[in-house]
Design a protein around this motif. Structure first.
Motif, PDB file in Angstrom:
ATOM      1  N   UNK A 592       3.406  -4.194  68.912  1.00  0.00           N
ATOM      2  CA  UNK A 592       3.391  -5.049  70.126  1.00  0.00           C
ATOM      3  C   UNK A 592       3.327  -6.372  70.153  1.00  0.00           C
ATOM      4  N   UNK A 593       3.063  -7.008  68.828  1.00  0.00           N
ATOM      5  CA  UNK A 593       3.187  -8.339  68.624  1.00  0.00           C
ATOM      6  C   UNK A 593       4.697  -8.830  68.682  1.00  0.00           C
ATOM      7  N   UNK A 594       5.583  -8.012  68.317  1.00  0.00           N
ATOM      8  CA  UNK A 594       6.742  -8.209  68.306  1.00  0.00           C
ATOM      9  C   UNK A 594       7.888  -7.973  69.414  1.00  0.00           C
ATOM     10  N   UNK A 595       7.567  -6.881  70.138  1.00  0.00           N
ATOM     11  CA  UNK A 595       8.400  -6.163  70.986  1.00  0.00           C
ATOM     12  C   UNK A 595       7.415  -6.448  72.232  1.00  0.00           C
ATOM     13  N   UNK A 596       8.316  -6.392  73.565  1.00  0.00           N
ATOM     14  CA  UNK A 596       7.817  -6.067  74.883  1.00  0.00           C
ATOM     15  C   UNK A 596       8.411  -4.756  75.112  1.00  0.00           C
ATOM     16  N   UNK A 597       8.150  -4.421  76.664  1.00  0.00           N
ATOM     17  CA  UNK A 597       8.627  -3.053  76.845  1.00  0.00           C
ATOM     18  C   UNK A 597      10.120  -3.145  77.012  1.00  0.00           C
ATOM     19  N   UNK A 598      10.791  -4.086  77.405  1.00  0.00           N
ATOM     20  CA  UNK A 598      12.179  -4.324  77.706  1.00  0.00           C
ATOM     21  C   UNK A 598      13.118  -4.455  76.334  1.00  0.00           C
ATOM     22  N   UNK A 599      12.469  -5.169  75.226  1.00  0.00           N
ATOM     23  CA  UNK A 599      12.955  -5.214  74.020  1.00  0.00           C
ATOM     24  C   UNK A 599      12.851  -4.112  73.101  1.00  0.00           C
ATOM     25  N   UNK A 600      11.773  -3.108  73.364  1.00  0.00           N
ATOM     26  CA  UNK A 600      11.402  -1.985  72.900  1.00  0.00           C
ATOM     27  C   UNK A 600      12.503  -0.820  72.999  1.00  0.00           C
ATOM     28  N   UNK A 601      12.573  -1.050  74.370  1.00  0.00           N
ATOM     29  CA  UNK A 601      13.765   0.161  75.017  1.00  0.00           C
ATOM     30  C   UNK A 601      15.116  -0.306  74.491  1.00  0.00           C
ATOM     31  N   UNK A 602      15.366  -1.558  74.481  1.00  0.00           N
ATOM     32  CA  UNK A 602      16.663  -2.113  73.918  1.00  0.00           C
ATOM     33  C   UNK A 602      16.951  -1.805  72.426  1.00  0.00           C
ATOM     34  N   UNK A 603      15.823  -1.867  71.833  1.00  0.00           N
ATOM     35  CA  UNK A 603      15.697  -1.420  70.278  1.00  0.00           C
ATOM     36  C   UNK A 603      16.129   0.164  70.118  1.00  0.00           C
ATOM     37  N   UNK A 604      15.651   0.873  70.837  1.00  0.00           N
ATOM     38  CA  UNK A 604      15.918   2.146  70.872  1.00  0.00           C
ATOM     39  C   UNK A 604      17.257   2.432  71.329  1.00  0.00           C
ATOM     40  N   UNK A 605      17.791   1.778  72.302  1.00  0.00           N
ATOM     41  CA  UNK A 605      19.288   2.103  72.671  1.00  0.00           C
ATOM     42  C   UNK A 605      20.154   1.671  71.522  1.00  0.00           C
ATOM     43  N   UNK A 606      19.838   0.521  70.973  1.00  0.00           N
ATOM     44  CA  UNK A 606      20.724   0.030  69.899  1.00  0.00           C
ATOM     45  C   UNK A 606      20.466   1.025  68.645  1.00  0.00           C
ATOM     46  N   UNK A 607      19.322   1.328  68.204  1.00  0.00           N
ATOM     47  CA  UNK A 607      19.500   2.700  67.292  1.00  0.00           C
ATOM     48  C   UNK A 607      20.010   3.837  67.611  1.00  0.00           C
ATOM     49  N   UNK A 608      20.227   4.093  69.056  1.00  0.00           N
ATOM     50  CA  UNK A 608      20.955   5.419  69.446  1.00  0.00           C
ATOM     51  C   UNK A 608      22.399   5.323  69.117  1.00  0.00           C
ATOM     52  N   UNK A 609      22.757   4.033  69.650  1.00  0.00           N
ATOM     53  CA  UNK A 609      24.343   3.660  69.371  1.00  0.00           C
ATOM     54  C   UNK A 609      24.986   3.298  68.220  1.00  0.00           C
ATOM     55  N   UNK A 610      24.354   2.395  67.435  1.00  0.00           N
ATOM     56  CA  UNK A 610      25.096   1.507  66.560  1.00  0.00           C
ATOM     57  C   UNK A 610      25.435   2.414  65.340  1.00  0.00           C
ATOM     58  N   UNK A 611      26.141   1.728  64.389  1.00  0.00           N
ATOM     59  CA  UNK A 611      27.011   2.405  63.457  1.00  0.00           C
ATOM     60  C   UNK A 611      26.304   3.873  62.755  1.00  0.00           C
ATOM     61  N   UNK A 612      27.139   5.103  62.712  1.00  0.00           N
ATOM     62  CA  UNK A 612      26.603   6.244  62.135  1.00  0.00           C
ATOM     63  C   UNK A 612      26.229   5.948  60.747  1.00  0.00           C
TER      64      UNK A 612
END
Length: 655
Positions: A592-612
């Motif tokens: 929580x010192x590094x992420x907020x809710x918006x960036x945390x969800x964006x990080x999840x989305x990036x993990x979902x999509x990025x390079x296999x």
């Protein structure tokens, strides 16, 4: 050692029989695409040992799909001593088409009429002895899932190998037999076609089989084409359709004489399907089922996660207090326990997800899901069966990519393979559970479900784009069979979920273990720097990368490093964070010192999509070539960046 080939339609119970004969534990799925390659085992019976080869499920030997080609090539080129054809008696007319193809090959053949236990429930009576006499092939009755008739089958396999029995030729009408005979005489001159298979090859030439046409000399092929044209003129139809109709005429004759059905009203499967596959209810029901699975996976798994998490934290504390404060202790606590432990803590969730998906697959629902999605798949230019690899991608992208071999069209294969990595595989689940649990504790199940749904939506969008830009002129045709619902055994789904979970644990013990060692070394060097600080090697690497991700909301070096190592395996995203920050138990307070809710969800989305992951890229290269493997690497990274950027900036409007 004599070889027995086991073949049959998908869902005929073939793999169950293979497991019973060989003692193997191959997964028995109630949907197409489970057996994607031939599998081998050994049968020991009366002091003899036989090689049993389980071929992919196939409806014919025309070699439209890679599965059909694997099965056909084995039967022709490896020339097994016995072909055992498994027939689902409850769907005998459909299954008998493959039998007619095998009969024409004139090889030592044995039929297994499986699922005898379901005949009574469906009020079907089959005169097996008369069918056996008519076809000239021995038939054994079995109920493989209830282990009935298996001893008779072993005995008959032994008998058929000692005294081979070759089936009768199918008798077509006089005009057809006349043309077939003339083509047969022409290919008599071809040296590379074996004597016994010439009639079968003649039929395949009439069907227009490209592979066999390549083996025929130009002059002979010209004569054959004239005869095929004559046949089409006589029947006013395409030659391949004429052959199919002749075979179905034979099957209808056999069925009419020896199969009696009393139950003409809808059975239970039909009644359920009216609701499950309803054009309006089908997709909402599918979404509700998937949402329930992810909510249960998170809610139940969270209880066990806490216990395992506490266990690793206590282990780390114990090691810290018992061992001297030196480099080795630092490695064990931060590298080993912190890194590997942060991944293994999610084993209960992985097990539960596989348990639910195995149950849905074995009960017959997944085929319905593919059927429900077919209309949508057709609109984006894909085959309905393309949805099956995409669902398999929820488990792991590699077998999902291999299962595209059931698709007949190369275009469908390429597009399906390119979009399958967008499905959330189990490796991403630890990332989802950790981040969603920290930043969205009251709605973690909904957040995880949204990521799975986003993967499906993106796959559909990208498939549409690929179809309209790269494969505009090719069209797909939908053919699919819905198997009856069957209640799987608890043991079977527990074994399957356990097997897949063990694969995950083994991965943690090899790839992830090796990677956390590298990460720990990079976080420790150069000598004298604070462990996992920005001054360490890994800190420098991360600092170079971090600005790239700043517009997405996670421009700190630890996130950049985690994503880089996640290229090896997606679980390592969390393993890396655990190693850098000193264990999974501290991530709850540190992140929580590094992420907020918006960036945390964006990080999840990036993990979902990025390079296999690297293993998936290897599978793509193996199936469709290096060019498409590189394409998947580039397009998924660009897509991940664009979608995460949009998600982050929209998210900022709400916090």
């Amino acid at each position: 050692m004599k070889t027995v080939a086991l073949c049959g339609n998908p869902n005929s119970g073939k793999t169950t029989i293979f497991n019973a004969l060989t003692g193997s534990h191959q997964h028995v799925g109630n949907w197409p695409g489970v057996t994607v390659e031939k599998k081998e085992g050994k049968l020991k019976y009366n002091d003899e040992e036989y090689r049993i080869v389980d071929l992919p499920g196939t409806y014919s030997l025309t070699a439209n799909s890679m599965d059909e080609r694997i099965a056909r090539d084995f039967l022709i080129k490896d020339n097994p001593d016995l072909i055992v054809v498994v027939v689902d008696q409850t769907n005998i007319e459909r299954n008998m088409y493959l039998v007619t193809e095998i009969m024409e090959m004139q090889k030592n053949t044995l039929l297994v009429f499986n699922m005898s236990d379901e005949l009574e429930k469906r009020q079907i009576k089959i005169d097996i002895n008369s069918i056996s006499k008519e076809l000239g092939i021995p038939i054994v009755k079995t109920s493989a899932n209830k282990k009935i008739g298996l001893e008779d089958l072993k005995k008959q396999i032994e008998g058929s190998l000692k005294s081979p029995q070759y089936p009768e030729n199918l008798n077509y009408d006089e005009s057809f037999e006349n043309i077939l005979s003339q083509i047969n005489n022409i290919i008599e001159q071809e040296k590379n076609i074996s004597e016994k298979s010439k009639r079968w090859v003649s039929l395949k030439l009439i069907e227009g089989d490209v592979e066999f046409r390549e083996d025929i000399s130009k002059d002979n092929l010209t004569q054959i084409d004239k005869l095929i044209a004559q046949l089409e003129k006589q029947n006013d139809d395409d030659a391949s359709i004429i052959v199919s109709e002749k075979k179905y005429d034979f099957i209808t004759k056999i069925s009419g004489k020896y199969v009696k059905r009393k139950n003409l009203v809808n059975n239970t499967s039909d009644k359920i399907d009216k609701i499950i596959t309803n054009r309006w209810l089908g997709i909402p029901i599918f979404l509700i089922i998937m949402f329930a699975i992810f909510t249960l996976t998170f809610t139940i798994g969270d209880v066990f996660n806490g216990m395992i998490d506490d266990g690793f934290a206590s282990l780390g504390d114990l090691v810290s207090t018992k061992l001297p404060d030196n480099l080795l202790t630092n490695f064990i606590v931060n590298g080993l326990i912190g890194g590997v432990g942060s991944v293994l803590v999610f084993v209960p969730n992985i097990f539960l997800l596989f348990l639910f998906i195995s149950f849905l697959g074995d009960i017959g629902y997944m085929s319905r899901a593919a059927f429900v999605m077919d209309k949508l798949m057709t609109k984006i230019g894909l085959h309905g069966k393309s949805f099956i690899p995409m669902i398999l991608g929820f488990g792991c992208s590699i077998p999902a990519i291999m299962s595209t071999r059931t698709l007949e069209s190369r275009k469908d294969r390429i597009i399906t393979i390119l979009v399958t990595p967008l499905m959330s595989c189990n490796a991403r689940l630890p990332v989802y559970i950790l981040i969603a649990g920290i930043f969205f504790p009251k709605h973690a199940g909904l957040v995880i479900f949204s990521l799975y749904l986003l993967g499906v939506i993106l796959a559909i969008i990208m498939a549409t784009i690929f179809n309209k830009t790269m494969f505009k002129k090719e069209e797909s045709v939908f053919i699919m069979e819905l198997p009856p619902y069957r209640l799987p055994s608890l043991k079977a789904i527990l074994l399957e979920a356990g097997r897949r979970t063990m694969m995950f644990i083994k991965k943690a013990g090899t790839i992830i273990f090796g990677t956390v060692i590298v990460i720990w070394i990079l976080a420790t060097l150069p000598s004298g720097v604070e462990y996992a600080s920005e001054s360490s090697i890994i800190g420098h690497i991360g600092s170079v990368i971090a600005p790239i991700f700043k517009p997405l909301g996670f421009g700190f070096w630890q996130a950049g490093v985690s994503l880089i190592f996640g290229f090896l395996a997606k679980e390592i995203v969390i393993g890396t964070m655990g190693t850098i920050f000193g264990g999974e138990d501290v991530l709850t307070t540190v992140l929580p010192q590094y992420f907020n809710a918006a960036s945390a969800y964006a990080f999840l989305v990036f993990t979902l999509i990025y390079t296999p992951c690297v293993a998936t890229i290897g599978a793509i290269k193996q199936e469709i070539g290096a060019k498409w493997a590189w394409f998947s690497v580039i397009y998924t990274f660009v897509l991940a960046y664009v979608v995460s950027f949009i998600v982050y900036n929209i998210g900022l409007l709400f916090i």
